[in-house]
Design a protein around this motif. Structure first.
Motif, short mmCIF file in Angstrom:
data_model
loop_
_atom_site.label_atom_id
_atom_site.label_comp_id
_atom_site.label_asym_id
_atom_site.label_seq_id
_atom_site.Cartn_x
_atom_site.Cartn_y
_atom_site.Cartn_z
N TRP A 81 0.87 -1.24 -0.02
CA TRP A 81 0.04 0.14 -0.22
C TRP A 81 0.90 1.13 0.04
O TRP A 81 1.88 1.47 0.72
N SER A 128 1.35 5.45 0.35
CA SER A 128 0.77 6.69 0.64
C SER A 128 0.59 7.61 -0.46
O SER A 128 1.28 7.59 -1.40
N ARG A 130 3.05 13.57 -1.98
CA ARG A 130 2.84 14.87 -1.45
C ARG A 130 3.92 15.56 -2.06
O ARG A 130 5.34 15.26 -1.90
N ASP A 146 2.49 10.96 8.80
CA ASP A 146 1.11 11.25 8.18
C ASP A 146 1.03 9.87 7.40
O ASP A 146 -0.14 9.30 7.41
N ALA A 147 1.88 9.42 6.79
CA ALA A 147 1.98 8.03 6.28
C ALA A 147 1.56 6.98 7.09
O ALA A 147 0.95 6.15 6.93
N HIS A 186 0.57 7.20 9.99
CA HIS A 186 -0.79 7.26 10.32
C HIS A 186 -1.97 6.82 9.58
O HIS A 186 -2.79 5.86 9.89
N ASP A 187 -1.80 6.99 8.14
CA ASP A 187 -2.77 6.33 7.16
C ASP A 187 -2.70 5.04 7.04
O ASP A 187 -3.60 4.56 6.77
N ALA A 188 -1.33 4.45 7.14
CA ALA A 188 -1.15 3.08 6.85
C ALA A 188 -1.63 2.20 7.90
O ALA A 188 -2.04 1.26 7.78
N ALA A 204 -4.55 2.33 9.00
CA ALA A 204 -6.09 1.88 8.67
C ALA A 204 -5.95 0.79 7.62
O ALA A 204 -7.07 0.10 7.57
N HIS A 205 -4.76 0.39 7.36
CA HIS A 205 -4.54 -0.72 6.21
C HIS A 205 -3.90 -1.86 6.71
O HIS A 205 -3.89 -3.08 6.05
#
Length: 220
Positions: free
Chosen positions: A38, A40, A43, A94-95, A97-99, A101-102
């Motif tokens: 996955w 990110s 940016r 941020d990446a 944190h987003d990861a 969820a996966h």
């Protein structure tokens, strides 16, 4: 956790580019079980693009600017370099944190796995808590394979009982050097293999390739 700390696993790959038109931040995370990945969202790093443009401008106008142009480019590069680290850290936070969820962290083996490799009912990864239906199907196939292998072994044993293990054999023909695989006659030249070394009638020594005994004339 303080603002300057970042907690993460080693299941990621850094895809960031500092300079040029492709300057920006992006990270790729992978599942420890199936290795699916996955990424990110990309940016952009605007400062990296600016320094790329200035470097090209300085290079093309070298004769006009001379040393002063080079120093200006180096100074801008220094500013860009100073901004790169903090900007990358923020993008990485941020990446991560987003990861989250996966990926799920298994409390038993501590590996991070994707949703397809996660046993939600047990709260463990599928390595630690395999899917029951899948394990039953795999066990059934192993049982089938083992039983078929055993049957094949028994069939081979039956045929092996009839094999004459006392019959002399030659695995390589002494005349043409062809591999014989235990045949009675050479498949390359037809030479009769594993012939007796002594005459069965008078026990005289037989020369190699002889068809008759040189002492008594008995056919070999």
């Amino acid at each position: 956790m303080s603002d300057g700390e970042i907690y993460f696993s080693n299941n990621y790959r850094d895809l960031c580019e500092q300079n040029g038109t492709g300057a920006g931040f992006q990270f790729e995370f992978s599942c420890a079980r199936c290795y699916d990945t996955w990424r990110s969202a990309f940016r952009p790093y605007t400062a990296g693009r600016v320094t790329g443009w200035v470097d090209r401008a300085v290079s093309s106008a070298w004769g006009a600017f001379g040393r002063a142009g080079s120093e200006a480019s180096s100074a801008l590069g220094g500013i860009v370099g100073a901004n790169w680290g903090p900007a990358k850290d923020n993008a990485f936070k941020d990446a991560v944190h987003d990861a989250a969820a996966h990926f799920n962290r298994c409390p038993r083996c501590t590996h991070y796995v994707c949703g397809r490799c996660w046993n939600a009912g047990q709260g463990l990864c599928l390595n630690c808590a395999p899917d029951t239906a899948a394990e039953v199907a795999a066990a059934a196939q192993r049982g089938l394979n083992d039983a078929a292998s055993q049957s094949a072994y028994e069939a081979g044993s039956s045929r092996g009982a009839a094999y004459d293990v006392n019959r002399p054999t030659q695995l390589v023909c002494p005349q043409c050097r062809t591999e014989t695989h235990g045949a009675r006659f050479c498949p390359g030249c037809g030479y009769r293999l594993a012939q007796e070394d002594t005459c069965r009638s008078c026990n005289a020594q037989l020369p190699q390739g002889a068809a008759f005994c040189p002492d008594c004339g008995t056919r070999r």
